[in-house]
Design a protein around this motif. Structure first.
Motif, PDB file in Angstrom:
ATOM      1  N   ARG A  47       0.817  -1.214   0.000  1.00  0.00           N
ATOM      2  CA  ARG A  47       0.000   0.000   0.000  1.00  0.00           C
ATOM      3  C   ARG A  47       0.851   1.265   0.000  1.00  0.00           C
ATOM      4  NH1 ARG A  47      -1.054   2.100   4.739  1.00  0.00           N
ATOM      5  NH2 ARG A  47      -0.969   0.064   5.696  1.00  0.00           N
ATOM      6  N   ALA A  48       1.885   1.299   0.840  1.00  0.00           N
ATOM      7  CA  ALA A  48       2.722   2.496   0.933  1.00  0.00           C
ATOM      8  C   ALA A  48       3.401   2.793  -0.402  1.00  0.00           C
ATOM      9  CB  ALA A  48       3.760   2.320   2.035  1.00  0.00           C
ATOM     10  N   ALA A  49       3.963   1.769  -1.034  1.00  0.00           N
ATOM     11  CA  ALA A  49       4.632   1.964  -2.321  1.00  0.00           C
ATOM     12  C   ALA A  49       3.643   2.459  -3.368  1.00  0.00           C
ATOM     13  CB  ALA A  49       5.289   0.663  -2.780  1.00  0.00           C
ATOM     14  N   TYR A  50       2.471   1.848  -3.400  1.00  0.00           N
ATOM     15  CA  TYR A  50       1.464   2.247  -4.386  1.00  0.00           C
ATOM     16  C   TYR A  50       1.072   3.715  -4.197  1.00  0.00           C
ATOM     17  CZ  TYR A  50      -2.874   2.571  -6.969  1.00  0.00           C
ATOM     18  OH  TYR A  50      -3.857   2.974  -7.834  1.00  0.00           O
ATOM     19  N   ASP A  74       4.831  11.747   8.181  1.00  0.00           N
ATOM     20  CA  ASP A  74       6.091  12.347   8.578  1.00  0.00           C
ATOM     21  C   ASP A  74       7.158  12.154   7.492  1.00  0.00           C
ATOM     22  OD1 ASP A  74       8.828  11.741  10.414  1.00  0.00           O
ATOM     23  OD2 ASP A  74       7.563  13.424  11.047  1.00  0.00           O
ATOM     24  N   SER A  75       8.051  13.135   7.368  1.00  0.00           N
ATOM     25  CA  SER A  75       9.145  13.058   6.379  1.00  0.00           C
ATOM     26  C   SER A  75      10.015  11.820   6.581  1.00  0.00           C
ATOM     27  CB  SER A  75      10.021  14.302   6.445  1.00  0.00           C
ATOM     28  OG  SER A  75       9.318  15.428   6.006  1.00  0.00           O
ATOM     29  N   SER A  76      10.261  11.455   7.839  1.00  0.00           N
ATOM     30  CA  SER A  76      11.099  10.274   8.092  1.00  0.00           C
ATOM     31  C   SER A  76      10.414   9.003   7.584  1.00  0.00           C
ATOM     32  CB  SER A  76      11.434  10.148   9.577  1.00  0.00           C
ATOM     33  OG  SER A  76      10.269   9.936  10.346  1.00  0.00           O
ATOM     34  N   THR A  77       9.100   8.967   7.659  1.00  0.00           N
ATOM     35  CA  THR A  77       8.352   7.821   7.144  1.00  0.00           C
ATOM     36  C   THR A  77       8.483   7.751   5.631  1.00  0.00           C
ATOM     37  OG1 THR A  77       6.789   7.955   8.984  1.00  0.00           O
ATOM     38  CG2 THR A  77       6.075   6.729   7.035  1.00  0.00           C
ATOM     39  N   VAL A  78       8.341   8.898   4.963  1.00  0.00           N
ATOM     40  CA  VAL A  78       8.489   8.931   3.503  1.00  0.00           C
ATOM     41  C   VAL A  78       9.900   8.494   3.120  1.00  0.00           C
ATOM     42  CG1 VAL A  78       8.607  10.431   1.472  1.00  0.00           C
ATOM     43  CG2 VAL A  78       6.689  10.615   3.050  1.00  0.00           C
ATOM     44  N   THR A  79      10.896   9.004   3.817  1.00  0.00           N
ATOM     45  CA  THR A  79      12.287   8.639   3.523  1.00  0.00           C
ATOM     46  C   THR A  79      12.480   7.129   3.629  1.00  0.00           C
ATOM     47  OG1 THR A  79      13.090  10.780   4.282  1.00  0.00           O
ATOM     48  CG2 THR A  79      14.690   8.982   4.229  1.00  0.00           C
ATOM     49  N   LEU A  85      12.170   1.900  -2.967  1.00  0.00           N
ATOM     50  CA  LEU A  85      11.699   2.252  -4.312  1.00  0.00           C
ATOM     51  C   LEU A  85      12.857   2.812  -5.148  1.00  0.00           C
ATOM     52  CD1 LEU A  85       8.286   3.931  -3.372  1.00  0.00           C
ATOM     53  CD2 LEU A  85       8.696   1.576  -4.124  1.00  0.00           C
ATOM     54  N   VAL A  86      13.756   3.538  -4.502  1.00  0.00           N
ATOM     55  CA  VAL A  86      14.955   4.036  -5.183  1.00  0.00           C
ATOM     56  C   VAL A  86      15.891   2.859  -5.473  1.00  0.00           C
ATOM     57  CG1 VAL A  86      17.027   5.476  -4.927  1.00  0.00           C
ATOM     58  CG2 VAL A  86      14.780   6.366  -4.226  1.00  0.00           C
ATOM     59  N   ASP A  87      16.067   1.988  -4.481  1.00  0.00           N
ATOM     60  CA  ASP A  87      16.961   0.830  -4.639  1.00  0.00           C
ATOM     61  C   ASP A  87      16.536  -0.087  -5.781  1.00  0.00           C
ATOM     62  OD1 ASP A  87      18.441   1.764  -2.512  1.00  0.00           O
ATOM     63  OD2 ASP A  87      17.608   0.347  -1.048  1.00  0.00           O
ATOM     64  N   GLY A  89      14.840   0.914  -8.399  1.00  0.00           N
ATOM     65  CA  GLY A  89      14.768   1.661  -9.650  1.00  0.00           C
ATOM     66  C   GLY A  89      13.385   2.158 -10.029  1.00  0.00           C
ATOM     67  N   LEU A  90      12.439   2.133  -9.103  1.00  0.00           N
ATOM     68  CA  LEU A  90      11.088   2.627  -9.407  1.00  0.00           C
ATOM     69  C   LEU A  90      10.999   4.144  -9.255  1.00  0.00           C
ATOM     70  CD1 LEU A  90       8.942  -0.154  -7.671  1.00  0.00           C
ATOM     71  CD2 LEU A  90       9.650  -0.006 -10.061  1.00  0.00           C
ATOM     72  N   VAL A  91      11.840   4.684  -8.390  1.00  0.00           N
ATOM     73  CA  VAL A  91      11.902   6.126  -8.151  1.00  0.00           C
ATOM     74  C   VAL A  91      13.357   6.540  -8.300  1.00  0.00           C
ATOM     75  CG1 VAL A  91      11.667   7.927  -6.366  1.00  0.00           C
ATOM     76  CG2 VAL A  91       9.888   6.176  -6.622  1.00  0.00           C
ATOM     77  N   LYS A  92      13.571   7.731  -8.848  1.00  0.00           N
ATOM     78  CA  LYS A  92      14.939   8.235  -8.936  1.00  0.00           C
ATOM     79  C   LYS A  92      15.027   9.587  -8.246  1.00  0.00           C
ATOM     80  CE  LYS A  92      14.297   9.919 -13.647  1.00  0.00           C
ATOM     81  NZ  LYS A  92      14.815   9.911 -15.000  1.00  0.00           N
ATOM     82  N   ARG A  93      16.199   9.830  -7.701  1.00  0.00           N
ATOM     83  CA  ARG A  93      16.487  11.125  -7.081  1.00  0.00           C
ATOM     84  C   ARG A  93      17.159  11.990  -8.138  1.00  0.00           C
ATOM     85  NH1 ARG A  93      17.979   7.684  -2.477  1.00  0.00           N
ATOM     86  NH2 ARG A  93      16.567   8.162  -0.771  1.00  0.00           N
ATOM     87  N   THR A  94      16.673  13.201  -8.296  1.00  0.00           N
ATOM     88  CA  THR A  94      17.259  14.125  -9.263  1.00  0.00           C
ATOM     89  C   THR A  94      17.413  15.492  -8.619  1.00  0.00           C
ATOM     90  OG1 THR A  94      15.087  14.745 -10.154  1.00  0.00           O
ATOM     91  CG2 THR A  94      16.204  12.927 -11.239  1.00  0.00           C
ATOM     92  N   SER A  95      18.172  16.339  -9.270  1.00  0.00           N
ATOM     93  CA  SER A  95      18.342  17.715  -8.784  1.00  0.00           C
ATOM     94  C   SER A  95      17.091  18.516  -9.090  1.00  0.00           C
ATOM     95  CB  SER A  95      19.536  18.374  -9.465  1.00  0.00           C
ATOM     96  OG  SER A  95      20.716  17.712  -9.120  1.00  0.00           O
ATOM     97  N   HIS A  96      16.764  19.397  -8.170  1.00  0.00           N
ATOM     98  CA  HIS A  96      15.635  20.298  -8.374  1.00  0.00           C
ATOM     99  C   HIS A  96      15.955  21.196  -9.568  1.00  0.00           C
ATOM    100  CE1 HIS A  96      12.730  23.489  -7.697  1.00  0.00           C
ATOM    101  NE2 HIS A  96      12.091  22.664  -6.872  1.00  0.00           N
ATOM    102  N   PRO A  97      14.993  21.377 -10.494  1.00  0.00           N
ATOM    103  CA  PRO A  97      15.276  22.155 -11.705  1.00  0.00           C
ATOM    104  C   PRO A  97      15.656  23.616 -11.433  1.00  0.00           C
ATOM    105  CG  PRO A  97      12.946  21.533 -11.610  1.00  0.00           C
ATOM    106  CD  PRO A  97      13.643  20.849 -10.478  1.00  0.00           C
TER     107      PRO A  97
END
Length: 171
Positions: A47-50, A74-79, A85-87, A89-97
């Motif tokens: 559920r959380a990933a979805y 909470d931000s820590s929960t999202v982190t 999801l990053v590990d 490859g479903l989500v990627k971290r990028t620089s803010h435009p």
């Protein structure tokens, strides 16, 4: 101003008891199946990933704080929830435009494809579960469930979840 006790006595307590029981049954069934779709994709995404992937898809790239605020957690929960999801490859971290020092989370092409697979499977499940329902009944149920979830969010002091697509919108 009436208290919650006054409101309860003004309403049919039998109906409220039935409603709270049905919500409890729904929560148990939803957790047991995670409403994970049908076939091989059943229970394939928690559920959380979805919810995280769906929000990133609907609202675009954003930072952890914005994602947490939008989901009422909470931000820590999202982190913690985003890390796998990053590990994978479903989500990627990028620089803010606009601020290259800031990091935003973005749905990857792989994440977009995976999310669509799960959505399709869950649509199949919803179609199966509501097979004997009319289109009006499905729409009424969706409207009332959305209203119920929104009221719970307000009651808990949380931000309202991302609005679902309109029933007439293509998926």
């Amino acid at each position: 101003m009436p208290t919650s006790q006054d409101m309860t006595t003004d309403l049919d307590t039998g109906l409220l008891d039935a409603l709270q029981h049905q919500v409890a049954v729904f929560a148990r069934r939803a957790e047991q199946t995670r409403l994970g779709g049908t076939g091989q994709l059943r229970n394939s995404m928690d559920r959380a990933a979805y919810l995280l992937l769906n929000r990133l898809d609907q609202e675009g790239p954003m930072g952890v704080k914005a994602l947490a605020a939008g989901m009422g957690i909470d931000s820590s929960t999202v982190t913690r929830q985003v890390a796998p999801l990053v590990d994978t490859g479903l989500v990627k971290r990028t620089s803010h435009p606009e601020d290259g020092r800031a990091v935003v989370l973005q749905l990857s092409p792989r994440g977009q494809a995976r999310l669509e697979e799960v959505r399709s499977s869950r649509r199949d499940l919803m179609a199966t579960v509501t097979e004997g329902w009319t289109a009006d009944e499905r729409e009424a149920f969706c409207t009332l469930l959305t209203r119920f979830n929104s009221a719970l969010s307000v009651r808990q002091g949380r931000v309202q979840p991302a609005a679902p697509r309109e029933p007439s919108d293509p998926a």
